[in-house]
Design a protein around this motif. Structure first.
Motif, PDB file in Angstrom:
ATOM      1  N   GLY A   8       0.823  -1.198   0.000  1.00 36.30           N
ATOM      2  CA  GLY A   8       0.000   0.000   0.000  1.00 36.30           C
ATOM      3  C   GLY A   8       0.859   1.250   0.000  1.00 36.30           C
ATOM      4  O   GLY A   8       2.094   1.206   0.133  1.00 36.30           O
ATOM      5  N   ALA A   9       0.226   2.408  -0.133  1.00 36.21           N
ATOM      6  CA  ALA A   9       0.964   3.656  -0.319  1.00 36.21           C
ATOM      7  C   ALA A   9       1.774   4.049   0.905  1.00 36.21           C
ATOM      8  O   ALA A   9       2.930   4.476   0.796  1.00 36.21           O
ATOM      9  CB  ALA A   9      -0.006   4.773  -0.692  1.00 36.21           C
ATOM     10  N   SER A  10       1.199   3.922   2.094  1.00 33.40           N
ATOM     11  CA  SER A  10       1.861   4.420   3.298  1.00 33.40           C
ATOM     12  C   SER A  10       3.136   3.644   3.606  1.00 33.40           C
ATOM     13  O   SER A  10       4.210   4.238   3.819  1.00 33.40           O
ATOM     14  CB  SER A  10       0.897   4.355   4.488  1.00 33.40           C
ATOM     15  N   LEU A  11       3.056   2.314   3.647  1.00 32.84           N
ATOM     16  CA  LEU A  11       4.240   1.510   3.939  1.00 32.84           C
ATOM     17  C   LEU A  11       5.262   1.601   2.814  1.00 32.84           C
ATOM     18  O   LEU A  11       6.470   1.686   3.061  1.00 32.84           O
ATOM     19  CB  LEU A  11       3.844   0.051   4.172  1.00 32.84           C
ATOM     20  N   CYS A  12       4.812   1.606   1.583  1.00 32.93           N
ATOM     21  CA  CYS A  12       5.727   1.671   0.445  1.00 32.93           C
ATOM     22  C   CYS A  12       6.608   2.915   0.527  1.00 32.93           C
ATOM     23  O   CYS A  12       7.808   2.866   0.233  1.00 32.93           O
ATOM     24  CB  CYS A  12       4.946   1.655  -0.861  1.00 32.93           C
ATOM     25  N   ALA A  13       6.047   4.025   0.956  1.00 29.89           N
ATOM     26  CA  ALA A  13       6.799   5.270   1.043  1.00 29.89           C
ATOM     27  C   ALA A  13       7.926   5.188   2.068  1.00 29.89           C
ATOM     28  O   ALA A  13       8.874   5.984   2.009  1.00 29.89           O
ATOM     29  CB  ALA A  13       5.863   6.421   1.388  1.00 29.89           C
ATOM     30  N   ALA A  69      10.303   2.764  -4.921  1.00 26.15           N
ATOM     31  CA  ALA A  69       9.813   4.113  -5.199  1.00 26.15           C
ATOM     32  C   ALA A  69       8.452   4.293  -4.547  1.00 26.15           C
ATOM     33  O   ALA A  69       7.738   3.319  -4.273  1.00 26.15           O
ATOM     34  CB  ALA A  69       9.725   4.337  -6.706  1.00 26.15           C
ATOM     35  N   ALA A  70       8.071   5.539  -4.315  1.00 24.61           N
ATOM     36  CA  ALA A  70       6.862   5.817  -3.538  1.00 24.61           C
ATOM     37  C   ALA A  70       5.611   5.221  -4.163  1.00 24.61           C
ATOM     38  O   ALA A  70       4.667   4.856  -3.446  1.00 24.61           O
ATOM     39  CB  ALA A  70       6.705   7.324  -3.359  1.00 24.61           C
ATOM     40  N   ASP A  71       5.568   5.106  -5.497  1.00 23.58           N
ATOM     41  CA  ASP A  71       4.367   4.580  -6.145  1.00 23.58           C
ATOM     42  C   ASP A  71       4.547   3.155  -6.668  1.00 23.58           C
ATOM     43  O   ASP A  71       3.701   2.649  -7.415  1.00 23.58           O
ATOM     44  CB  ASP A  71       3.918   5.495  -7.286  1.00 23.58           C
ATOM     45  N   ASP A  72       5.623   2.472  -6.261  1.00 22.50           N
ATOM     46  CA  ASP A  72       5.842   1.103  -6.743  1.00 22.50           C
ATOM     47  C   ASP A  72       4.754   0.137  -6.290  1.00 22.50           C
ATOM     48  O   ASP A  72       4.526  -0.886  -6.948  1.00 22.50           O
ATOM     49  CB  ASP A  72       7.201   0.571  -6.276  1.00 22.50           C
ATOM     50  N   TRP A  73       4.092   0.424  -5.184  1.00 27.26           N
ATOM     51  CA  TRP A  73       3.041  -0.462  -4.701  1.00 27.26           C
ATOM     52  C   TRP A  73       1.947  -0.668  -5.746  1.00 27.26           C
ATOM     53  O   TRP A  73       1.258  -1.695  -5.733  1.00 27.26           O
ATOM     54  CB  TRP A  73       2.430   0.094  -3.415  1.00 27.26           C
ATOM     55  N   ARG A  74       1.801   0.259  -6.655  1.00 28.29           N
ATOM     56  CA  ARG A  74       0.780   0.121  -7.700  1.00 28.29           C
ATOM     57  C   ARG A  74       1.148  -0.937  -8.731  1.00 28.29           C
ATOM     58  O   ARG A  74       0.286  -1.415  -9.465  1.00 28.29           O
ATOM     59  CB  ARG A  74       0.590   1.460  -8.427  1.00 28.29           C
ATOM     60  N   ARG A  75       2.442  -1.320  -8.808  1.00 29.89           N
ATOM     61  CA  ARG A  75       2.929  -2.108  -9.932  1.00 29.89           C
ATOM     62  C   ARG A  75       3.250  -3.562  -9.609  1.00 29.89           C
ATOM     63  O   ARG A  75       3.797  -4.269 -10.449  1.00 29.89           O
ATOM     64  CB  ARG A  75       4.165  -1.416 -10.522  1.00 29.89           C
ATOM     65  N   PHE A  76       2.932  -4.019  -8.406  1.00 31.30           N
ATOM     66  CA  PHE A  76       3.202  -5.421  -8.107  1.00 31.30           C
ATOM     67  C   PHE A  76       2.238  -5.969  -7.064  1.00 31.30           C
ATOM     68  O   PHE A  76       1.624  -5.225  -6.294  1.00 31.30           O
ATOM     69  CB  PHE A  76       4.646  -5.631  -7.635  1.00 31.30           C
ATOM     70  N   VAL A  77       2.149  -7.285  -7.047  1.00 27.68           N
ATOM     71  CA  VAL A  77       1.526  -8.013  -5.945  1.00 27.68           C
ATOM     72  C   VAL A  77       2.371  -9.261  -5.701  1.00 27.68           C
ATOM     73  O   VAL A  77       2.804  -9.922  -6.650  1.00 27.68           O
ATOM     74  CB  VAL A  77       0.058  -8.370  -6.246  1.00 27.68           C
ATOM     75  N   CYS A  78       2.646  -9.536  -4.450  1.00 27.14           N
ATOM     76  CA  CYS A  78       3.366 -10.761  -4.100  1.00 27.14           C
ATOM     77  C   CYS A  78       2.362 -11.872  -3.802  1.00 27.14           C
ATOM     78  O   CYS A  78       1.487 -11.710  -2.947  1.00 27.14           O
ATOM     79  CB  CYS A  78       4.255 -10.538  -2.878  1.00 27.14           C
ATOM     80  N   VAL A  79       2.492 -12.968  -4.527  1.00 22.81           N
ATOM     81  CA  VAL A  79       1.716 -14.183  -4.263  1.00 22.81           C
ATOM     82  C   VAL A  79       2.753 -15.277  -4.069  1.00 22.81           C
ATOM     83  O   VAL A  79       3.367 -15.743  -5.033  1.00 22.81           O
ATOM     84  CB  VAL A  79       0.750 -14.503  -5.409  1.00 22.81           C
TER      85      VAL A  79
END
Length: 273
Positions: free
Chosen positions: A228-233, A239-249
């Motif tokens: 999510g945005a808060s932890l990713c930052a 990068a601050a917006d990298d959370w938008r570009r992946f999901v770990c499964v």
């Protein structure tokens, strides 16, 4: 399949080719950095801020977690396999073979001889990753493990994960509380960090109009993570917006550790495609 040595950001790697697909694996951690099927589209996320210094864990790709998942034990987070050089042993039975073998004296807090092998098999559309652990010592040991797969997505807001309905999970983002998944689809709105137990159904990541099927054998659990945005930052190698570009499964064995007697072997596999 054929393999060739190469480098990526000054890190020794092996490039694999098969049926128009290719993959890149760093010897540091036997860490898969890239998987591009024959359609030419990258399927793994690798952070542009990932550290390649031969010491740190690499952010993205497929980190190999062994012999400890997260902080569930006395070792450093996620164990030592992902930050230790492995040896490439060539192509064996149409799979690339990487190995880490130790006598129990190298890693503080882990006095157990073992042999870890990672087998990677590619075809035009699918990737299979198999982790094998053998107890080569005289005493039993217990471990947890995972293939911490970072899947590249176009936008996490449009991603759903199917196949976990009815599974119990530990919500690591909310103090480890226990829940049951009642939804047919897992969606991502803010931080998601869950350990699903006793997963038997195939999974599917729906990313807009695309679908990636996920199967596993040997691993009993699935870890699902997006910061999510808060932890990713607050994560230095994202990068601050990298959370938008992946999901770990992640195919994982966390809830119930594996116990290996002397001479015993365990294997777990994740198949994507």
């Amino acid at each position: 399949m054929h393999a060739e040595p190469t480098t990526f950001r000054d890190t020794p790697c092996i490039r694999l080719h098969a049926d128009g697909a290719n993959a890149l694996v760093a010897l540091h951690g036997a860490h898969m950095l890239s998987w591009i099927p024959a359609d030419g589209r990258e399927r793994l996320f690798l952070s542009e801020r990932a550290v390649f210094d031969g010491q740190a864990a690499i952010r993205g790709g497929v980190p190999v977690i062994f012999p400890q998942f997260a902080e569930r034990g006395p070792l450093l987070k996620h164990g030592f396999a992902r930050t230790t050089p492995w040896t490439f042993h060539g192509i064996d039975d149409d799979a690339a073979l990487f190995e880490l073998a130790e006598d129990g004296t190298r890693f503080p807090g882990w006095p157990h001889p073992f042999r870890a092998r990672l087998r990677l098999h590619l075809d035009a559309t699918r990737l299979s990753v198999t982790l094998e652990i053998a107890n080569t010592g005289d005493e039993p040991f217990a471990f947890t493990a995972a293939l911490h797969t970072y899947l590249r997505v176009a936008d996490i807001a449009n991603v759903t994960l199917e196949g976990l309905q009815g599974c119990d999970y530990e919500d690591s983002a909310n103090g480890g509380t226990l829940h049951r998944e009642h939804n047919y689809e897992v969606t991502f709105d803010g931080e998601v960090d869950r350990i699903y137990g006793d997963v038997v159904a195939p999974l599917a990541v729906i990313d807009g109009n695309g679908t990636l099927a996920i199967e596993q054998e040997g691993f009993g659990d699935v870890v699902v993570w997006n910061p999510g945005a808060s932890l990713c930052a607050r994560i230095a190698d994202l990068a601050a917006d990298d959370w938008r570009r992946f999901v770990c499964v992640e195919a994982a064995q966390v809830v119930q550790p594996v116990v290996l007697a002397p001479g015993e072997r365990w294997a777990g596999m994740q198949r994507l495609g």
